[in-house]
Design a protein around this motif. Structure first.
Motif, PDB file in Angstrom:
ATOM      1  N   PRO A 136      -8.401   4.693   1.798  1.00 49.29           N
ATOM      2  CA  PRO A 136      -8.531   6.186   1.818  1.00 49.29           C
ATOM      3  C   PRO A 136      -8.486   6.932   3.123  1.00 49.29           C
ATOM      4  N   GLY A 137      -9.191   6.276   4.117  1.00 51.83           N
ATOM      5  CA  GLY A 137      -9.379   6.960   5.456  1.00 51.83           C
ATOM      6  C   GLY A 137      -8.088   7.142   6.062  1.00 51.83           C
ATOM      7  N   THR A 138      -7.126   6.561   5.814  1.00 55.93           N
ATOM      8  CA  THR A 138      -5.749   6.585   6.480  1.00 55.93           C
ATOM      9  C   THR A 138      -4.513   6.656   5.593  1.00 55.93           C
ATOM     10  N   ASP A 139      -4.731   6.965   4.392  1.00 52.60           N
ATOM     11  CA  ASP A 139      -3.706   7.151   3.307  1.00 52.60           C
ATOM     12  C   ASP A 139      -2.432   6.201   3.938  1.00 52.60           C
ATOM     13  N   MET A 140      -2.833   4.822   4.102  1.00 58.89           N
ATOM     14  CA  MET A 140      -1.903   3.894   4.846  1.00 58.89           C
ATOM     15  C   MET A 140      -0.589   3.533   3.452  1.00 58.89           C
ATOM     16  N   HIS A 174       1.892  11.614   9.844  1.00 60.39           N
ATOM     17  CA  HIS A 174       1.805  10.127   9.967  1.00 60.39           C
ATOM     18  C   HIS A 174       2.429   9.314  11.131  1.00 60.39           C
ATOM     19  N   THR A 175       1.522   8.289  11.553  1.00 63.57           N
ATOM     20  CA  THR A 175       2.051   7.325  12.637  1.00 63.57           C
ATOM     21  C   THR A 175       2.990   6.350  11.842  1.00 63.57           C
ATOM     22  N   VAL A 176       4.105   5.899  12.510  1.00 61.13           N
ATOM     23  CA  VAL A 176       4.776   4.984  11.684  1.00 61.13           C
ATOM     24  C   VAL A 176       5.387   3.604  12.583  1.00 61.13           C
ATOM     25  N   ALA A 234       0.778  -1.116  -0.218  1.00 59.46           N
ATOM     26  CA  ALA A 234       0.075   0.044   0.058  1.00 59.46           C
ATOM     27  C   ALA A 234       0.842   1.291   0.139  1.00 59.46           C
ATOM     28  N   GLY A 235       0.688   2.355  -0.661  1.00 62.97           N
ATOM     29  CA  GLY A 235       1.026   3.594  -0.695  1.00 62.97           C
ATOM     30  C   GLY A 235       2.068   3.590  -1.752  1.00 62.97           C
ATOM     31  N   GLU A 236       3.115   4.307  -1.624  1.00 62.50           N
ATOM     32  CA  GLU A 236       4.269   4.452  -2.853  1.00 62.50           C
ATOM     33  C   GLU A 236       5.590   4.214  -2.433  1.00 62.50           C
ATOM     34  N   TYR A 237       6.325   3.518  -3.308  1.00 65.25           N
ATOM     35  CA  TYR A 237       7.880   3.649  -3.306  1.00 65.25           C
ATOM     36  C   TYR A 237       8.345   3.507  -4.610  1.00 65.25           C
ATOM     37  N   GLY A 238       9.448   4.406  -4.843  1.00 65.60           N
ATOM     38  CA  GLY A 238      10.159   4.554  -6.045  1.00 65.60           C
ATOM     39  C   GLY A 238       9.167   4.818  -6.928  1.00 65.60           C
ATOM     40  N   ASP A 239       8.863   4.107  -8.048  1.00 60.87           N
ATOM     41  CA  ASP A 239       8.176   4.511  -9.221  1.00 60.87           C
ATOM     42  C   ASP A 239       6.922   3.618  -8.879  1.00 60.87           C
ATOM     43  N   GLN A 240       6.850   2.821  -7.905  1.00 62.10           N
ATOM     44  CA  GLN A 240       5.745   1.800  -7.851  1.00 62.10           C
ATOM     45  C   GLN A 240       4.524   2.507  -6.739  1.00 62.10           C
ATOM     46  N   SER A 288      24.298  -7.578  10.647  1.00 63.49           N
ATOM     47  CA  SER A 288      25.397  -8.310   9.949  1.00 63.49           C
ATOM     48  C   SER A 288      24.656  -9.508   9.048  1.00 63.49           C
ATOM     49  N   GLU A 289      23.395  -9.723   9.180  1.00 69.24           N
ATOM     50  CA  GLU A 289      22.831 -10.700   8.143  1.00 69.24           C
ATOM     51  C   GLU A 289      21.740 -10.078   7.411  1.00 69.24           C
ATOM     52  N   ASP A 290      21.121 -10.979   6.253  1.00 72.29           N
ATOM     53  CA  ASP A 290      19.964 -10.234   5.608  1.00 72.29           C
ATOM     54  C   ASP A 290      18.786 -10.127   6.502  1.00 72.29           C
ATOM     55  N   THR A 291      18.169  -9.227   6.160  1.00 71.78           N
ATOM     56  CA  THR A 291      17.106  -8.707   7.166  1.00 71.78           C
ATOM     57  C   THR A 291      15.746  -8.265   6.301  1.00 71.78           C
ATOM     58  N   ARG A 292      14.520  -8.826   6.988  1.00 72.78           N
ATOM     59  CA  ARG A 292      13.317  -8.312   6.523  1.00 72.78           C
ATOM     60  C   ARG A 292      12.294  -7.659   7.547  1.00 72.78           C
ATOM     61  N   PHE A 293      11.767  -6.734   7.308  1.00 79.19           N
ATOM     62  CA  PHE A 293      10.845  -6.046   7.970  1.00 79.19           C
ATOM     63  C   PHE A 293       9.574  -5.428   7.603  1.00 79.19           C
ATOM     64  N   ILE A 294       8.546  -5.063   8.021  1.00 78.12           N
ATOM     65  CA  ILE A 294       7.610  -4.359   7.621  1.00 78.12           C
ATOM     66  C   ILE A 294       7.417  -2.900   7.905  1.00 78.12           C
ATOM     67  N   CYS A 295       7.455  -2.062   7.095  1.00 81.62           N
ATOM     68  CA  CYS A 295       7.297  -0.572   7.549  1.00 81.62           C
ATOM     69  C   CYS A 295       6.046  -0.141   6.948  1.00 81.62           C
ATOM     70  N   VAL A 296       5.133   0.344   8.223  1.00 81.29           N
ATOM     71  CA  VAL A 296       3.851   0.775   7.888  1.00 81.29           C
ATOM     72  C   VAL A 296       3.453   2.226   8.474  1.00 81.29           C
ATOM     73  N   ALA A 297       2.683   2.938   7.723  1.00 79.86           N
ATOM     74  CA  ALA A 297       2.477   4.435   8.076  1.00 79.86           C
ATOM     75  C   ALA A 297       0.995   4.593   7.883  1.00 79.86           C
ATOM     76  N   GLY A 298       0.572   5.670   8.452  1.00 80.27           N
ATOM     77  CA  GLY A 298      -1.050   6.031   8.350  1.00 80.27           C
ATOM     78  C   GLY A 298      -1.210   7.298   9.170  1.00 80.27           C
ATOM     79  N   LYS A 299      -2.192   7.821   8.480  1.00 80.63           N
ATOM     80  CA  LYS A 299      -2.720   9.288   9.175  1.00 80.63           C
ATOM     81  C   LYS A 299      -3.541   9.092   9.948  1.00 80.63           C
ATOM     82  N   PRO A 300      -3.466   9.386  11.389  1.00 77.92           N
ATOM     83  CA  PRO A 300      -4.180   9.175  12.429  1.00 77.92           C
ATOM     84  C   PRO A 300      -5.581   9.801  12.287  1.00 77.92           C
ATOM     85  N   ILE A 301      -6.851   9.180  12.858  1.00 70.55           N
ATOM     86  CA  ILE A 301      -8.136   9.442  12.494  1.00 70.55           C
ATOM     87  C   ILE A 301      -8.415  10.574  13.723  1.00 70.55           C
ATOM     88  N   GLY A 302      -8.111  10.400  14.803  1.00 63.46           N
ATOM     89  CA  GLY A 302      -8.350  11.400  15.789  1.00 63.46           C
ATOM     90  C   GLY A 302      -9.701  11.439  16.590  1.00 63.46           C
TER      91      GLY A 302
END
Ligand code: FE2
Length: 285
Positions: free
Chosen positions: A169-173, A194-196, A156-162, A232-246
């Motif tokens: 839509p409610g949170t622009d996640m 955004h919350t990250v 979800a969202g954008e990175y590079g040209d993708q 020091s080793e290959d690593t994978r993670f999720i990075c997630v962001a979204g606009k708070p609803i408040g």
């Protein structure tokens, strides 16, 4: 442009859910009740076939979105909208429960492995009683950016040209699955509003000198830029962001509304068979 630092590390809590399934929860625990706009993050995983065989039989949801990302294995899904899905390794499912969905989620192993994440994303008050929707994406439908020592899957969202396949839509996640070679760096600009959060599931990583323990949740502080470096080793993670609803959050089990009265209504609707108001057909690719 200021760089975000780690504000809080939340260790996973083991919780028994569904038909006796152990999940590792970070958002939605006493240490972090919610992280507006996110309500819950579960990591589930096993290499023992008996662990998950029972799965998550028929249960309701109202007032939010569930987003499931399978890393290994697959998940059979059936719901009150008439959808019957089979979420495969590397695939994703976005289900807007909104006014009400009853579904079952049955994780299955492949080659002795099964793991994934389920994130609950809140809906603004104006959307909580809207019609449900369901989108499922095969692993091949998720765009990837492969660069120097990095592979970024854009859910979800954008990175590079993708541009990601899922729009919330409610949170622009923004939901990225990032793979880094040992020692490689990842950086990303995000709106300051955004919350990250970041959750490492393979290898090890650090942000501004703070190590991120595997399967723990790192909540990032204020800033516009995110910079993460693999150890020091290959690593994978999720990075997630979204606009708070408040808005006020009143949660009781599978129902998340704005007021106590709305929660009581959800229980009444479920008990009297009125929870599911509208069916929706599956879309995706
Ligand atoms: Fe569910």
């Amino acid at each position: 442009m200021s760089t975000r630092v780690v504000r809080q590390i939340v260790r996973a809590f083991e919780i028994t859910e569904g038909a006796g399934v152990t999940v590792h929860r970070t958002i939605g625990t006493p240490a972090l009740r919610n992280l507006d706009p996110f309500l819950m993050l579960d990591h589930f995983g096993s290499d023992d076939p008996d662990d998950y065989i029972a799965g998550f039989p028929s249960h309701p949801h109202r007032g939010f979105v569930t987003f499931t990302y399978m890393l290994d294995g697959h998940m059979e899904h059936r719901d009150s909208m008439g959808n019957c899905g089979d979420l495969r390794s590397g695939g994703a499912q976005w289900m807007k429960a909104a006014s009400g969905v009853i579904h079952s989620e049955m994780p299955k192993q492949m080659d002795g492995l099964m793991r994934g994440f389920q994130l609950w994303i809140n809906l603004p008050a104006a959307e909580k009683m809207s019609d449900p929707a369901y989108q499922e994406f095969t692993p091949h439908a998720i765009p990837e950016v492969v660069e120097d020592g990095r592979k970024v899957r854009v859910l979800a969202g954008e990175y590079g040209d993708q541009h990601g396949v899922i729009d919330d839509p409610g949170t622009d996640m923004q939901y990225l699955d990032v793979g880094l070679n040992a020692g490689a760096k990842f950086s990303l600009d995000l709106p300051a509003s955004h919350t990250v959060f970041v959750c490492v599931y393979d290898g090890e990583a650090e942000i501004g000198g703070t190590k991120l323990p595997r399967y723990s949740l790192a909540v990032l502080g204020e800033g516009e830029k995110v910079e993460i470096q693999a150890g020091s080793e290959d690593t994978r993670f999720i990075c997630v962001a979204g606009k708070p609803i408040g808005e006020p959050i009143v949660q009781h089990g599978p129902f998340v509304m704005n007021t106590r009265a709305e929660i009581e209504q959800a229980f009444r609707d479920y008990q009297t068979g009125q929870l599911v108001k509208k069916k929706a057909l599956m879309t995706g690719r």
